[in-house]
Motif scaffolding. Structure first.
Motif, PDB file in Angstrom:
ATOM      1  N   VAL A  42       0.853  -1.189   0.000  1.00 32.59           N
ATOM      2  CA  VAL A  42       0.000   0.000   0.000  1.00 32.59           C
ATOM      3  C   VAL A  42       0.889   1.240   0.000  1.00 32.59           C
ATOM      4  O   VAL A  42       1.835   1.339   0.791  1.00 32.59           O
ATOM      5  CB  VAL A  42      -0.914   0.024   1.232  1.00 32.59           C
ATOM      6  N   GLN A  43       0.586   2.160  -0.892  1.00 27.72           N
ATOM      7  CA  GLN A  43       1.286   3.438  -0.910  1.00 27.72           C
ATOM      8  C   GLN A  43       0.336   4.526  -0.387  1.00 27.72           C
ATOM      9  O   GLN A  43      -0.827   4.588  -0.790  1.00 27.72           O
ATOM     10  CB  GLN A  43       1.740   3.807  -2.323  1.00 27.72           C
ATOM     11  N   LEU A  44       0.872   5.361   0.493  1.00 24.93           N
ATOM     12  CA  LEU A  44       0.084   6.423   1.110  1.00 24.93           C
ATOM     13  C   LEU A  44       0.779   7.758   0.890  1.00 24.93           C
ATOM     14  O   LEU A  44       1.974   7.882   1.200  1.00 24.93           O
ATOM     15  CB  LEU A  44      -0.094   6.167   2.606  1.00 24.93           C
ATOM     16  N   VAL A  45       0.056   8.723   0.393  1.00 26.39           N
ATOM     17  CA  VAL A  45       0.633  10.038   0.126  1.00 26.39           C
ATOM     18  C   VAL A  45      -0.220  11.103   0.797  1.00 26.39           C
ATOM     19  O   VAL A  45      -1.383  11.298   0.435  1.00 26.39           O
ATOM     20  CB  VAL A  45       0.729  10.313  -1.385  1.00 26.39           C
ATOM     21  N   GLU A  46       0.383  11.780   1.764  1.00 30.95           N
ATOM     22  CA  GLU A  46      -0.328  12.831   2.497  1.00 30.95           C
ATOM     23  C   GLU A  46      -0.164  14.180   1.811  1.00 30.95           C
ATOM     24  O   GLU A  46       0.840  14.435   1.134  1.00 30.95           O
ATOM     25  CB  GLU A  46       0.195  12.963   3.933  1.00 30.95           C
ATOM     26  N   SER A  47      -1.122  15.046   2.043  1.00 26.95           N
ATOM     27  CA  SER A  47      -1.035  16.430   1.572  1.00 26.95           C
ATOM     28  C   SER A  47      -1.893  17.300   2.472  1.00 26.95           C
ATOM     29  O   SER A  47      -2.721  16.792   3.240  1.00 26.95           O
ATOM     30  CB  SER A  47      -1.490  16.552   0.114  1.00 26.95           C
TER      31      SER A  47
ATOM     32  N   SER B 188      -3.098   3.806  -2.537  1.00 28.85           N
ATOM     33  CA  SER B 188      -3.092   2.974  -3.742  1.00 28.85           C
ATOM     34  C   SER B 188      -2.430   1.651  -3.409  1.00 28.85           C
ATOM     35  O   SER B 188      -1.733   1.530  -2.402  1.00 28.85           O
ATOM     36  CB  SER B 188      -2.357   3.674  -4.887  1.00 28.85           C
ATOM     37  N   GLY B 189      -2.677   0.677  -4.264  1.00 27.73           N
ATOM     38  CA  GLY B 189      -2.012  -0.605  -4.110  1.00 27.73           C
ATOM     39  C   GLY B 189      -2.874  -1.712  -3.561  1.00 27.73           C
ATOM     40  O   GLY B 189      -2.537  -2.888  -3.713  1.00 27.73           O
ATOM     41  N   ARG B 190      -3.953  -1.351  -2.904  1.00 25.77           N
ATOM     42  CA  ARG B 190      -4.916  -2.333  -2.408  1.00 25.77           C
ATOM     43  C   ARG B 190      -6.300  -1.724  -2.469  1.00 25.77           C
ATOM     44  O   ARG B 190      -6.455  -0.513  -2.593  1.00 25.77           O
ATOM     45  CB  ARG B 190      -4.600  -2.743  -0.962  1.00 25.77           C
TER      46      ARG B 190
ATOM     47  N   ALA C  39     -14.644   6.353  -3.089  1.00 28.80           N
ATOM     48  CA  ALA C  39     -14.607   6.575  -4.531  1.00 28.80           C
ATOM     49  C   ALA C  39     -13.302   7.250  -4.955  1.00 28.80           C
ATOM     50  O   ALA C  39     -12.851   7.091  -6.089  1.00 28.80           O
ATOM     51  CB  ALA C  39     -15.798   7.412  -4.961  1.00 28.80           C
ATOM     52  N   LYS C  40     -12.707   8.010  -4.031  1.00 29.64           N
ATOM     53  CA  LYS C  40     -11.462   8.727  -4.336  1.00 29.64           C
ATOM     54  C   LYS C  40     -10.246   8.084  -3.678  1.00 29.64           C
ATOM     55  O   LYS C  40      -9.138   8.617  -3.760  1.00 29.64           O
ATOM     56  CB  LYS C  40     -11.583  10.186  -3.883  1.00 29.64           C
ATOM     57  N   ASN C  41     -10.444   6.953  -2.999  1.00 31.91           N
ATOM     58  CA  ASN C  41      -9.340   6.268  -2.303  1.00 31.91           C
ATOM     59  C   ASN C  41      -8.594   7.211  -1.367  1.00 31.91           C
ATOM     60  O   ASN C  41      -7.354   7.197  -1.284  1.00 31.91           O
ATOM     61  CB  ASN C  41      -8.356   5.669  -3.320  1.00 31.91           C
TER      62      ASN C  41
ATOM     63  N   GLY D 260      -5.430  -3.621   7.193  1.00 33.29           N
ATOM     64  CA  GLY D 260      -6.665  -4.332   6.895  1.00 33.29           C
ATOM     65  C   GLY D 260      -7.527  -4.560   8.126  1.00 33.29           C
ATOM     66  O   GLY D 260      -8.690  -4.928   8.013  1.00 33.29           O
ATOM     67  N   ILE D 261      -6.969  -4.342   9.307  1.00 31.56           N
ATOM     68  CA  ILE D 261      -7.668  -4.596  10.563  1.00 31.56           C
ATOM     69  C   ILE D 261      -7.786  -3.288  11.345  1.00 31.56           C
ATOM     70  O   ILE D 261      -6.788  -2.599  11.571  1.00 31.56           O
ATOM     71  CB  ILE D 261      -6.925  -5.649  11.399  1.00 31.56           C
ATOM     72  N   TYR D 262      -8.991  -2.962  11.755  1.00 36.73           N
ATOM     73  CA  TYR D 262      -9.238  -1.699  12.451  1.00 36.73           C
ATOM     74  C   TYR D 262      -8.429  -1.593  13.746  1.00 36.73           C
ATOM     75  O   TYR D 262      -7.835  -0.567  14.040  1.00 36.73           O
ATOM     76  CB  TYR D 262     -10.733  -1.564  12.743  1.00 36.73           C
TER      77      TYR D 262
END
Length: 127
Positions: A2-7, A25-27, A80-82, A105-107
């Motif tokens: 999983v890739q995470l990009v903050e802004s 993204s990625g999952r 819808a926007k991931n 994947g787990i809360y």
């Protein structure tokens, strides 16, 4: 993976507002619990807020907040926007920190030991 990009980080005066975003993204995003952590200079990283991947009812998710931000910060997600958001209102000087997006994947895991991290975005009190 999983890739995470903050802004959305930046300078803000005490009492002001900012909205952070984290694009994933990625999952399959709708199957990821998401969280926001922060780390201030000289302090440990701490959970700010988390949101579950499975809705309690239509568009309503389980959420968790640190006591220090309850009533001021709101976490939300747009499948819808991931993207997951952190709306921060009534900011205080003590909110100054690097804010990190997290996913799992787990809360329960996203609130403690998330499997994926973003690079972080700086939020600074400019007062």
């Amino acid at each position: 993976q999983v890739q995470l990009v903050e802004s959305g980080g930046g300078l803000v005066q005490a009492g002001g507002s900012l909205r952070l975003s984290c694009a994933a993204s990625g999952r399959t995003f709708s199957r990821l619990a998401m969280g926001w952590f922060r780390q201030a200079p000289g302090k440990e990283r701490e959970l700010v807020a988390a949101i579950s991947w499975n809705a309690i009812s239509w568009n309503v998710y389980a959420t968790t907040y640190a006591d220090s931000v309850k009533g001021r910060f709101t976490i939300s997600r747009d499948n819808a926007k991931n993207t997951v958001f952190l709306q921060m209102n009534s900011l205080k000087s003590e909110d100054t920190a690097v804010y990190y997006c997290a996913a799992d994947g787990i809360y329960g895991a996203v609130k403690t030991v998330p499997g994926y991290w973003g690079q972080g975005t700086q939020v600074t009190d400019s007062s």
